[in-house]
Write an enzyme that holds these catalytic residues in place. Structure first.
Site, PDB file in Angstrom:
ATOM      1  N   SER A 113       1.541  20.087 -21.137  1.00 53.20           N
ATOM      2  CA  SER A 113       2.712  19.330 -20.640  1.00 53.20           C
ATOM      3  C   SER A 113       2.774  17.891 -21.133  1.00 53.20           C
ATOM      4  O   SER A 113       3.802  17.228 -20.934  1.00 53.20           O
ATOM      5  CB  SER A 113       2.723  19.322 -19.116  1.00 53.20           C
ATOM      6  OG  SER A 113       3.136  20.572 -18.661  1.00 53.20           O
TER       7      SER A 113
ATOM      8  N   LYS B 114       5.675  17.005 -23.145  1.00 57.23           N
ATOM      9  CA  LYS B 114       7.043  16.923 -22.586  1.00 57.23           C
ATOM     10  C   LYS B 114       7.718  15.564 -22.782  1.00 57.23           C
ATOM     11  O   LYS B 114       8.868  15.510 -23.230  1.00 57.23           O
ATOM     12  CB  LYS B 114       7.025  17.320 -21.095  1.00 57.23           C
ATOM     13  CG  LYS B 114       6.708  18.805 -20.874  1.00 57.23           C
ATOM     14  CD  LYS B 114       6.502  19.103 -19.391  1.00 57.23           C
ATOM     15  CE  LYS B 114       6.196  20.569 -19.130  1.00 57.23           C
ATOM     16  NZ  LYS B 114       5.868  20.807 -17.706  1.00 57.23           N
TER      17      LYS B 114
ATOM     18  N   TYR C 112       8.850  26.587 -26.984  1.00 52.30           N
ATOM     19  CA  TYR C 112       8.250  25.662 -26.008  1.00 52.30           C
ATOM     20  C   TYR C 112       6.747  25.914 -25.885  1.00 52.30           C
ATOM     21  O   TYR C 112       5.946  24.969 -25.796  1.00 52.30           O
ATOM     22  CB  TYR C 112       8.953  25.853 -24.658  1.00 52.30           C
ATOM     23  CG  TYR C 112       8.186  25.317 -23.485  1.00 52.30           C
ATOM     24  CD1 TYR C 112       8.159  23.949 -23.204  1.00 52.30           C
ATOM     25  CD2 TYR C 112       7.454  26.170 -22.647  1.00 52.30           C
ATOM     26  CE1 TYR C 112       7.437  23.457 -22.126  1.00 52.30           C
ATOM     27  CE2 TYR C 112       6.731  25.694 -21.573  1.00 52.30           C
ATOM     28  CZ  TYR C 112       6.720  24.336 -21.318  1.00 52.30           C
ATOM     29  OH  TYR C 112       5.993  23.845 -20.258  1.00 52.30           O
TER      30      TYR C 112
ATOM     31  N   TYR D 100       4.448  15.165 -11.264  1.00 50.87           N
ATOM     32  CA  TYR D 100       5.004  16.238 -10.427  1.00 50.87           C
ATOM     33  C   TYR D 100       5.027  15.854  -8.948  1.00 50.87           C
ATOM     34  O   TYR D 100       5.428  14.770  -8.594  1.00 50.87           O
ATOM     35  CB  TYR D 100       4.216  17.540 -10.617  1.00 50.87           C
ATOM     36  CG  TYR D 100       3.993  17.897 -12.048  1.00 50.87           C
ATOM     37  CD1 TYR D 100       5.064  18.115 -12.904  1.00 50.87           C
ATOM     38  CD2 TYR D 100       2.711  17.994 -12.569  1.00 50.87           C
ATOM     39  CE1 TYR D 100       4.863  18.457 -14.226  1.00 50.87           C
ATOM     40  CE2 TYR D 100       2.502  18.340 -13.897  1.00 50.87           C
ATOM     41  CZ  TYR D 100       3.585  18.561 -14.712  1.00 50.87           C
ATOM     42  OH  TYR D 100       3.383  18.883 -16.014  1.00 50.87           O
TER      43      TYR D 100
ATOM     44  N   VAL E 230      -2.158  20.844 -18.407  1.00 51.67           N
ATOM     45  CA  VAL E 230      -3.087  21.766 -17.746  1.00 51.67           C
ATOM     46  C   VAL E 230      -4.346  22.070 -18.561  1.00 51.67           C
ATOM     47  O   VAL E 230      -5.252  22.724 -18.062  1.00 51.67           O
ATOM     48  CB  VAL E 230      -2.419  23.107 -17.326  1.00 51.67           C
ATOM     49  CG1 VAL E 230      -1.510  22.917 -16.131  1.00 51.67           C
ATOM     50  CG2 VAL E 230      -1.705  23.762 -18.491  1.00 51.67           C
TER      51      VAL E 230
HETATM   52  N1  GLN Z   1       2.397  25.355 -21.109  1.00 50.04           N
HETATM   53  C1  GLN Z   1       2.199  25.074 -19.728  1.00 50.04           C
HETATM   54  C2  GLN Z   1       3.225  25.788 -18.878  1.00 50.04           C
HETATM   55  O1  GLN Z   1       4.382  25.841 -19.231  1.00 50.04           O
HETATM   56  C3  GLN Z   1       2.248  23.591 -19.500  1.00 50.04           C
HETATM   57  C4  GLN Z   1       2.079  23.210 -18.050  1.00 50.04           C
HETATM   58  C5  GLN Z   1       1.362  21.920 -17.822  1.00 50.04           C
HETATM   59  O2  GLN Z   1       0.606  21.436 -18.664  1.00 50.04           O
HETATM   60  N2  GLN Z   1       1.494  21.380 -16.643  1.00 50.04           N
HETATM   61  O3  GLN Z   1       2.914  26.334 -17.859  1.00 50.04           O
END
Ligand code: GLN
Length: 445
Positions: free
Chosen positions: A64, A67, A191, A243, A261
């Site tokens: 993420s 993003k 993605y 978040y 993550v």
């Molecule tokens: N690729 C992961 C997902 O879409 C990224 C989530 C994250 O890093 N919080 O679930």
């Protein structure tokens, strides 16, 4: 002498090392195989200095943390309005993978949750771009932020795609609202590739430093995105980057941030540094446990909270004194540091309340290193009004901190490189240093 910063970082890592709480992400099976003991931290300054300790060159997937950067690319490639029409900027206060969209428009709340990020992925590159080329555009863009060529970890990508049911469900909902206008599976594949780009903590710190450095990569010197885009991205990171832990984070750490993550965590402190940490065990929000502790510590040890009130404004006016006497007397307002609105206001106020009786007035910028745009306009207006009040105004600016000073209608200013030059005889030139807000007195007389 060795720098003190790597020692500080090593000590900070030592303090969090014993915390083995949390678990590596396992909803992407390949991530569960990560060595949970890996631990690293990096500071990258906006002029390209890198300090690190621990596992800072170990590769892991960006997840993420991609993003905010892909949001920046979408804003750059499509412009603000088309992106904002499809993705909001409101904190959702929900988990990153929550299947929720704004009830009326179907827009995802923000680009940091998966729904928003899947949408922004679809908005990278020009409209109608082939999905594969779009992924290449994204990887190239992330590479420009990092200052080196990055690549995708195919195993992690395949592993995530095999279990991407939730992200597919989100994408199909987005298709239902016409937020996505292509095959949802193709967008989720793109993605997922974006999330599988391999980075090190060093890369992440440099990417964050590029945001901290107004969009210019400190090492390559490349302008990756514009300043308005950076401001938009940092704002969204500070309200939505963590978040459902965003409020806690904003109060306790106060650095625009983004977690992933795989265990990465970045923070970008505008004008100062990019920070990255890496440790794979996650808390229930999906944020790295040791990463969060490290950031809490960095923020409090070094006063990095963005709401920390800067001392700069109060200290802008170093002294207000008179040099020389009789008709030769010069009123000198000696300024220092970086000058923005608040600092310039202090100078305006001084010029009004002191109402210099001397004909000659000098604004001494010798100890100033930057004057921002609004401060420049305010200082030039002070010059203009002083001229209209019958003063002869000088700008002491040996390093051309304020090039081409034009006070406008009725204003006049003479630029000199020291107080002595053309303003007062050299023997009386040196203003006394070190005593702020010093009033009156003629040095040396
Ligand atoms: N690729 C992961 C997902 O879409 C990224 C989530 C994250 O890093 N919080 O679930």
């Amino acid at each position: 002498m060795q720098s003190v910063i790597p020692d500080y970082l090593a000590e900070a890592l030592g303090d969090v090392e014993s915390d083995t709480s949390g678990e590596p992400a396992d909803y992407i099976p390949e991530l569960a195989t990560a060595d949970p003991e890996l631990l690293g931290a990096v500071f990258a300054t906006v002029d390209g200095e890198v300090y690190g300790a621990g596992d800072i060159d170990t590769e892991f997937t960006i997840q993420s943390i991609s993003k905010p950067f892909v949001y920046a690319l979408a804003l750059t490639d499509r412009g603000f309005d088309p992106v904002l029409a499809k993705v909001g900027v409101e904190p959702s206060g929900e988990a990153f993978n929550r299947i929720s969209l704004e009830s009326d428009t179907g827009r995802p709340f923000n680009p940091m949750i998966n729904a928003g990020a899947i949408t922004t992925h679809s908005l990278a590159g020009p409209a109608g771009m082939d999905p594969q080329e779009r992924v290449e555009r994204v990887v190239r863009g992330l590479s420009a932020f990092a200052g080196r060529g990055l690549r995708v970890d195919e195993r992690v990508c395949v592993s995530e795609m095999e279990h991407a049911h939730r992200n597919l469900a989100i994408a199909y909902m987005l298709r239902g609202y016409d937020i996505l206008i292509e095959d949802p599976r193709v967008v989720v594949e793109g993605y997922t590739r974006q999330c599988s780009v391999l980075v090190t903590a060093r890369d992440l710190a440099m990417m964050a430093a590029t945001l901290a450095h107004r969009g210019v990569n400190p090492l390559s010197g490349e302008r990756v995105v514009s300043e308005p885009v950076v401001r938009q991205v940092l704002s969204v990171m500070s309200t939505c980057g963590m978040y459902d832990a965003a409020g806690d984070w904003a109060t306790q750490v106060g650095i625009p941030a983004k977690s992933g993550v795989a265990g990465g965590l970045i923070g970008a402190l505008p004008g100062q540094i990019g920070i990255a940490t890496f440790s794979p065990r996650l808390d229930p929000h999906g944020n790295s446990v040791r990463g969060v502790s490290l950031f809490e510590r960095f923020s409090s040890d070094m006063g990095l909270h963005v709401m920390e009130v800067p001392a700069a404004a109060r200290a802008t006016l170093r002294s207000n004194h008179v040099v020389g006497s009789g008709p030769d007397a010069v009123r000198v307002l000696q300024l220092q540091g970086g000058i923005g609105f608040a600092g310039a206001e202090r100078v305006v106020r001084e010029a009004v309340t002191t109402a210099p009786t001397e004909t000659r007035v000098a604004l001494d910028l010798t100890m100033v290193y930057v004057v921002d745009d609004v401060a420049r306009r305010m200082l030039l207006e002070v010059v203009r009004r002083l001229t209209l009040d019958g003063h002869q105004v000088y700008l002491v600016d040996p390093d051309a901190i304020m090039p081409d000073p034009d006070p406008g209608d009725g204003g006049r200013v003479t630029v000199v490189s020291e107080v002595g030059q053309g303003v007062v005889p050299p023997r009386e030139a040196a203003p006394r240093r070190g005593r702020p807000e010093e009033g009156g007195g003629v040095p040396g007389s």
